[in-house]
Design an enzyme around this catalytic site. Structure first.
Site, PDB file in Angstrom:
ATOM      1  N   TYR A 143      -8.939   7.460 -10.120  1.00  0.00           N
ATOM      2  CA  TYR A 143      -7.736   7.616  -9.301  1.00  0.00           C
ATOM      3  C   TYR A 143      -6.985   8.848  -9.788  1.00  0.00           C
ATOM      4  CZ  TYR A 143      -2.785   6.820  -8.126  1.00  0.00           C
ATOM      5  OH  TYR A 143      -1.476   6.974  -7.725  1.00  0.00           O
ATOM      6  N   PHE A 144      -6.652   9.749  -8.856  1.00  0.00           N
ATOM      7  CA  PHE A 144      -5.899  10.964  -9.165  1.00  0.00           C
ATOM      8  C   PHE A 144      -4.440  10.734  -8.781  1.00  0.00           C
ATOM      9  CE2 PHE A 144      -4.202  15.121  -7.692  1.00  0.00           C
ATOM     10  CZ  PHE A 144      -4.289  15.828  -8.884  1.00  0.00           C
ATOM     11  N   GLU A 161       1.218   2.029  -2.895  1.00  0.00           N
ATOM     12  CA  GLU A 161       1.342   3.328  -2.230  1.00  0.00           C
ATOM     13  C   GLU A 161       1.750   3.216  -0.757  1.00  0.00           C
ATOM     14  OE1 GLU A 161       1.339   6.198  -3.762  1.00  0.00           O
ATOM     15  OE2 GLU A 161       0.863   5.263  -5.671  1.00  0.00           O
TER      16      GLU A 161
END
Length: 197
Positions: A30-31, A105
Site C-alpha cells: 500500500y502506497f 479511505e
C-alpha cells in the site's frame, strides 16, 4: 558506500518479501501519501501494517480536495501530472485489512477509488502498490480556502513524511502548503495522541 549497502539491503528485503508477501501469503503493498504516512495513524485501523520504506510515484502531484468534517479541512489526493512526483510510505498489509483500508479511505461513499500503481523505492526497485485517488480531481490552481487542509492534517502528513524518511526537499515542499488554521476534531486528535492532543 552507505547507499550501496542500503540498496542491497532493500533488494534483499523485497526479494524475501516477494516470496513471503505474495498473494499466496495474503499480503499487499500500500502506497500512502497523506495521513497514513504516519505509523500511529495507519495502525489505528490497520494494525498489521509494516513499514517497507519510502517510495515515489512518478507523473503525479499531491493536491487537496473535499472538506472532511473530522479533519476540519481538505484531505490529500494524487492527481496525474507529467513530470511531477509524489513521495510516500510503502506499507505491507494483510489482505484481511483491505476492506478496512477501503472504508477508511471512503471508497464505500465514493470519496476515493482504489488503484494499483508502480512506485519506485530508493535504489530503483519498483513494485505494484495499492493507493487511492479522489473520484473528483481538483483543478491545478492556487489552493483556495475550501481546499486547504487543517493544521492537524498537515502536521500528520509532515510528521509522517519525516518518520518515513522521505527526501528532505519533498518534506520542505510540504511546508509551503497553506493550512486553513483549523484543528481536527477532538476524537481524531485524541486517537493520534501526542503531539496532537
Amino acid at each position: 558506500m552507505a547507499l550501496l549497502v542500503n540498496t542491497v539491503f532493500l533488494f534483499l528485503v523485497l526479494s524475501v518479501c516477494s516470496i513471503f508477501c505474495s498473494d499466496d501469503n495474503g499480503t499487499f503493498f500500500y502506497f500512502a501519501y497523506g495521513s497514513n504516512l504516519l505509523d500511529k495513524r495507519i495502525k489505528l485501523n490497520n494494525p498489521t501494517a509494516i513499514f517497507t520504506g519510502p517510495a515515489e510515484l512518478k507523473d503525479y502531484r499531491l493536491d487537496f480536495f473535499n472538506y472532511i468534517k473530522y479533519w476540519e479541512g481538505a484531505v490529500a489526493t494524487i492527481v496525474p501530472h507529467p513530470g511531477h512526483v509524489v513521495w510516500g510510505a510503502l506499507w505491507t498489509l494483510d489482505k484481511k485489512e483491505m476492506d478496512r483500508l477501503d472504508k477508511q479511505e471512503g471508497v464505500d461513499v465514493g470519496l476515493y477509488f482504489a488503484l494499483n500503481k508502480t512506485v519506485t523505492m530508493p535504489g530503483g526497485i519498483s513494485v505494484e502498490a495499492r493507493t487511492y485517488q479522489a473520484t473528483k480531481l481538483p483543478s491545478f490552481d492556487d489552493l483556495p480556502m475550501q481546499r486547504q487542509p487543517s493544521n492537524t492534517y498537515l502536521q500528520v502528513i509532515f510528521l509522517g513524511a519525516v518518520e518515513s524518511k522521505l527526501p528532505a526537499d519533498y518534506i520542505g515542499s510540504l511546508l509551503t502548503i497553506n493550512p486553513n488554521g483549523q484543528f481536527a476534531n477532538e476524537t481524531i486528535r485524541k486517537s493520534l495522541g501526542y503531539p496532537f492532543y
